[in-house]
Design a protein around this motif. Sequence first.
Motif, short mmCIF file in Angstrom:
data_model
loop_
_atom_site.label_atom_id
_atom_site.label_comp_id
_atom_site.label_asym_id
_atom_site.label_seq_id
_atom_site.Cartn_x
_atom_site.Cartn_y
_atom_site.Cartn_z
N VAL A 120 35.33 71.55 9.54
CA VAL A 120 34.47 71.57 10.76
C VAL A 120 34.75 70.67 12.07
CG1 VAL A 120 32.13 71.00 11.11
CG2 VAL A 120 32.66 71.94 9.34
N GLY A 121 35.35 69.51 11.69
CA GLY A 121 35.74 68.61 12.87
C GLY A 121 36.85 68.98 13.84
N PHE A 122 37.84 69.56 13.21
CA PHE A 122 38.78 70.16 14.07
C PHE A 122 38.31 71.18 15.14
CE2 PHE A 122 41.95 73.39 14.91
CZ PHE A 122 42.86 72.59 15.75
N PRO A 123 37.55 72.41 14.60
CA PRO A 123 37.23 73.08 15.69
C PRO A 123 36.18 72.65 16.69
CG PRO A 123 36.41 74.05 13.70
CD PRO A 123 37.47 72.71 13.35
N VAL A 124 35.49 71.67 16.31
CA VAL A 124 34.25 70.98 17.06
C VAL A 124 35.00 70.20 18.20
CG1 VAL A 124 32.39 69.27 17.12
CG2 VAL A 124 32.43 71.05 15.23
N TYR A 125 35.94 69.16 17.91
CA TYR A 125 36.66 68.48 18.43
C TYR A 125 37.46 69.29 19.67
CZ TYR A 125 34.30 64.61 16.84
OH TYR A 125 33.30 63.76 16.57
N ALA A 126 37.92 70.32 19.30
CA ALA A 126 38.63 71.04 19.92
C ALA A 126 38.31 71.83 21.26
CB ALA A 126 39.60 72.40 19.33
N ILE A 130 38.06 71.33 25.06
CA ILE A 130 38.34 72.44 26.12
C ILE A 130 37.10 72.39 27.15
CG2 ILE A 130 38.30 75.04 26.28
CD1 ILE A 130 39.58 74.92 23.71
N ILE A 131 35.86 72.22 26.80
CA ILE A 131 34.79 72.43 27.67
C ILE A 131 34.44 70.75 28.31
CG2 ILE A 131 33.90 74.16 26.71
CD1 ILE A 131 31.63 72.23 25.25
N SER A 132 34.95 69.72 27.86
CA SER A 132 34.34 68.45 28.30
C SER A 132 35.59 67.63 28.84
CB SER A 132 33.69 67.71 27.24
OG SER A 132 33.10 66.53 27.57
N SER A 133 36.61 67.18 27.97
CA SER A 133 37.37 66.26 28.20
C SER A 133 38.50 66.46 27.61
CB SER A 133 36.92 64.74 28.52
OG SER A 133 38.00 63.86 28.52
N PRO A 134 39.72 66.47 28.02
CA PRO A 134 41.10 66.31 27.07
C PRO A 134 41.18 65.17 26.35
CG PRO A 134 41.58 66.40 29.63
CD PRO A 134 39.95 66.13 29.60
N TRP A 135 40.72 64.26 26.45
CA TRP A 135 40.79 63.03 25.41
C TRP A 135 40.17 63.53 24.10
CZ3 TRP A 135 43.33 58.82 26.17
CH2 TRP A 135 43.70 58.59 27.49
N TRP A 136 39.42 64.37 23.98
CA TRP A 136 38.82 65.00 22.64
C TRP A 136 39.92 65.49 21.96
CZ3 TRP A 136 34.73 62.55 21.10
CH2 TRP A 136 33.78 62.23 21.83
N ALA A 138 42.63 64.08 20.88
CA ALA A 138 43.04 63.02 20.16
C ALA A 138 42.14 63.16 18.69
CB ALA A 138 42.79 61.53 20.70
N ALA A 139 40.85 63.19 18.93
CA ALA A 139 40.12 63.35 17.92
C ALA A 139 40.47 64.65 17.06
CB ALA A 139 38.44 63.42 18.18
N ALA A 140 40.55 65.71 17.83
CA ALA A 140 40.94 67.13 16.98
C ALA A 140 42.24 66.99 16.44
CB ALA A 140 40.89 68.16 18.11
N ALA A 141 43.38 66.11 17.09
CA ALA A 141 44.58 65.80 16.30
C ALA A 141 44.36 65.33 14.71
CB ALA A 141 45.40 65.29 17.05
N LEU A 142 43.49 64.14 15.13
CA LEU A 142 42.96 63.29 13.83
C LEU A 142 42.63 64.52 12.75
CD1 LEU A 142 41.81 60.04 15.02
CD2 LEU A 142 44.01 60.49 14.18
#
Length: 168
Positions: A120-126, A130-136, A138-142
């Motif tokens: 669940v976490g990976f797609p949410v942060y991806a 995309i819609i907010s900030s490229p900094w997310w 990093a969380a998607a990668a984790l």
Amino acid sequence: MRTRLLTLPWWALALGLGAFSTIVVAVVLHSAAPGREAVAVPAGVLLGLVLGRLVADTNHEAVAVAGIVNGHDLGRAIHASRRGPVPTDPRVRQAALRLAAWRLSRFESQRSVSLLVSGVGFPVYAVLAIISSPWWWAAAALFAVSLLETWLLPGRLARRVHTLEHPA
């Protein structure tokens, strides 16, 4: 391996993890919250207390499972439980086998939750990236790394247990 870290009391781990958590929360909230210190410090303290206790309990359980008190042999057993050549010392090999089997059983009991959280976490942060900030990203990668590890680690641990049970 620094086996001394495995025997630290929970409060020492809580101090280190709390300081680290405070910094991470402050960095994450840097642009999002003007009064980030008011959130970062209590969050870091709470995370430090919880993680310190959990990590200390897990570390102490691992040391007990290994059944070795000598720091050098314990480090060799921990390393051998994960990778590398099978130890020639039967005590170290048995300790490595116990550790690998213990890690596998713990991991298997937590695998469903880990797959759910990571899945669940990976797609949410991806999507957030995309819609907010490229900094997310990093969380998607984790979460992606966690998902991959959750998928691959049980097989690797099972092979390691087999290798330690039946050395060539």
